[in-house]
Write a protein that holds these residues in place. Structure first.
Motif, PDB file in Angstrom:
ATOM      1  N   ARG A   1       0.838  -1.204   0.000  1.00  0.00           N
ATOM      2  CA  ARG A   1       0.000   0.000   0.000  1.00  0.00           C
ATOM      3  C   ARG A   1       0.873   1.254   0.000  1.00  0.00           C
ATOM      4  NH1 ARG A   1      -2.441   2.384   4.880  1.00  0.00           N
ATOM      5  NH2 ARG A   1      -3.946   3.905   4.143  1.00  0.00           N
ATOM      6  N   ARG A   2       0.518   2.206  -0.861  1.00  0.00           N
ATOM      7  CA  ARG A   2       1.211   3.499  -0.872  1.00  0.00           C
ATOM      8  C   ARG A   2       0.158   4.584  -0.692  1.00  0.00           C
ATOM      9  NH1 ARG A   2       4.511   3.046  -5.290  1.00  0.00           N
ATOM     10  NH2 ARG A   2       6.249   2.497  -3.957  1.00  0.00           N
ATOM     11  N   TRP A   3       0.462   5.583   0.096  1.00  0.00           N
ATOM     12  CA  TRP A   3      -0.489   6.682   0.288  1.00  0.00           C
ATOM     13  C   TRP A   3       0.265   7.990   0.452  1.00  0.00           C
ATOM     14  CZ3 TRP A   3       0.749   3.011   3.894  1.00  0.00           C
ATOM     15  CH2 TRP A   3       1.166   3.430   5.148  1.00  0.00           C
ATOM     16  N   TRP A   4      -0.440   9.084   0.184  1.00  0.00           N
ATOM     17  CA  TRP A   4       0.222  10.378   0.268  1.00  0.00           C
ATOM     18  C   TRP A   4      -0.746  11.459   0.723  1.00  0.00           C
ATOM     19  CZ3 TRP A   4      -0.299   7.384  -4.046  1.00  0.00           C
ATOM     20  CH2 TRP A   4      -1.114   7.854  -5.071  1.00  0.00           C
ATOM     21  N   ASN A   5      -0.137  12.508   1.301  1.00  0.00           N
ATOM     22  CA  ASN A   5      -0.911  13.585   1.912  1.00  0.00           C
ATOM     23  C   ASN A   5      -1.199  14.713   0.925  1.00  0.00           C
ATOM     24  OD1 ASN A   5      -0.927  12.328   4.377  1.00  0.00           O
ATOM     25  ND2 ASN A   5       0.786  13.507   5.224  1.00  0.00           N
ATOM     26  N   TYR A   6      -2.139  15.568   1.320  1.00  0.00           N
ATOM     27  CA  TYR A   6      -2.441  16.767   0.516  1.00  0.00           C
ATOM     28  C   TYR A   6      -1.160  17.549   0.239  1.00  0.00           C
ATOM     29  CZ  TYR A   6      -7.353  16.179   1.823  1.00  0.00           C
ATOM     30  OH  TYR A   6      -8.611  15.698   2.004  1.00  0.00           O
ATOM     31  N   ARG A   7      -1.084  18.068  -0.982  1.00  0.00           N
ATOM     32  CA  ARG A   7       0.073  18.865  -1.375  1.00  0.00           C
ATOM     33  C   ARG A   7      -0.223  20.342  -1.100  1.00  0.00           C
ATOM     34  NH1 ARG A   7       4.350  17.996  -5.588  1.00  0.00           N
ATOM     35  NH2 ARG A   7       4.673  20.024  -6.519  1.00  0.00           N
TER      36      ARG A   7
END
Ligand code: SF4
Length: 376
Positions: free
Chosen positions: A275-281
């Motif tokens: 799983r890969r996830w990322w935050n608001y830019r």
């Protein structure tokens, strides 16, 4: 997860005093938001309590982490230790801008436990620094490196950029010669990339300047390890060199071998299992979400086994460690040697890879074109 795959922690400090003209990273120049960001960061840390322990690396990147005072950096490390477990000898890196590095600042951040410093030197040519829109001077870069050594840093990394307008082999070798005078433990040499939406990208598209063509870029790339290996450096990844295996970046290795990592702060990426996830830019969106008790997550993706395999090969072809066929078969359920025998032999004949001791290794030429080699 095997024993080498201890998780790493990345903390993105999304602020810069001014934007460099080539920059494609997320950072804001609204420094008044910094205190709100730190409060939100501490809350985000708490959201991941017990999910990754223990970390053996902490990487404070950006943006420009050296805009934070030593006290602010210390508060981040104190919270990190309160919320997470760290192994006994963690690698703790901070990215810095030479313009921020006074002797007393460096001594303070060394005292709070930062043991690896990365300095964004980029060039020892003042004209190039001006072209790139950097806010530091060559003089500041030199005194920052000297002061870091004096402050007790034994693991210093310098970032350099090549492939700028009018660059010749000699002018690039001259930059490298100036860098090795300081015997930095680590060097990252990046080719200038001109993303279309950056100020330099727009000027390039408008035909205001040109950069070295493909042949010269290739030569610049090839000359770099030839020179640095003569100087005692190991070329361990496409853009990275270390003065001994103990100085390779333990943290960056995690991105290349599918180790778990937690990324905190706006635009930060995390990875665990498949799983890969990322935050608001965006600092605003990040702070607002967290203050409302929500997760600042922008998106999550679940990687299929095929995607994981492709990524593992992509990274393997970029690193000196290469790909271990047995590990690859166990982890990604794919017998590369049996399934791709013909392709591997062809790439070997062409001089892009070598096959030895159950491994696939990129050759120097293979590293130069790593992005373009396709195996599956
Ligand atoms: S200091 Fe780094 S992150 Fe900030 S604008 Fe320059 S290149 Fe981008």
């Amino acid at each position: 997860m095997n024993s080498e795959q201890t998780p790493g922690l990345y903390i993105h400090i999304p602020f810069c005093l001014s934007k460099c003209l080539y920059c494609d990273f997320y950072s804001s120049t609204t420094l008044s938001a910094l205190p709100h960001f730190l409060e939100a960061l501490f809350k985000e840390m708490a959201m991941y309590r017990n999910q990754f322990n223990p970390f053996n690396t902490v990487y404070i990147g950006g943006g420009t982490p050296s805009l934070l005072s030593p006290q602010q950096l210390e508060s981040i490390l104190i919270r990190t230790r309160e919320i997470f477990d760290l192994t006994s000898n963690p690698e703790i890196t901070v990215e810095t801008n030479p313009a921020d590095l006074s002797q007393s600042y460096l001594e303070s951040i060394r005292e709070i436990g930062i043991n690896r410093i990365n300095i964004g030197v980029q060039s020892f040519d003042q004209k190039v620094l001006g072209f790139l829109g950097r806010r530091h001077s060559v003089k500041q870069a030199i005194s920052a490196i000297e002061a870091s050594r004096k402050a007790g840093f034994h693991n210093i990394g310098l970032d350099l950029i090549y492939g700028v307008p009018e660059q010749t082999i000699d002018s690039w070798l001259d930059i490298l010669k100036q860098a090795v005078v300081f015997a930095p433990e680590h060097l990252s040499c990046y080719q200038l990339t001109l993303e279309a939406h950056t100020p330099l990208g727009k000027r390039y598209q408008a035909g205001e300047f040109s950069i070295p063509g493909e042949d010269l870029q290739y030569e610049l790339f090839m000359k770099t390890p030839q020179f640095l290996e003569d100087m005692g450096y190991i070329h361990y990844e496409v853009s990275n060199f270390a003065r001994g295996t103990e100085y390779t970046s333990r943290h960056n290795q995690k991105y290349w071998d599918h180790s778990p990592y937690l990324g905190l702060g706006p635009a930060a990426h995390s990875f665990q299992n498949n799983r890969r996830w990322w935050n608001y830019r965006s600092v605003d969106q990040y702070v607002t979400a967290i203050n409302a008790g929500n997760s600042p997550l922008e998106e999550t993706e679940i990687l299929t086994m095929d995607q994981l395999r492709l990524e593992a090969l992509y990274f393997g072809l970029r690193t000196k460690k290469g790909v271990n066929f047995e590990d690859f078969r166990n982890r990604y359920q794919y017998d590369l040697l049996a399934e791709k025998e013909k392709t591997l032999s062809k790439l070997q004949e062409e001089g892009f890879i070598s096959l030895q001791d159950g491994h696939l290794y990129p050759t120097p030429t293979g590293l130069a074109i790593a992005d373009r080699i396709s195996l599956i």
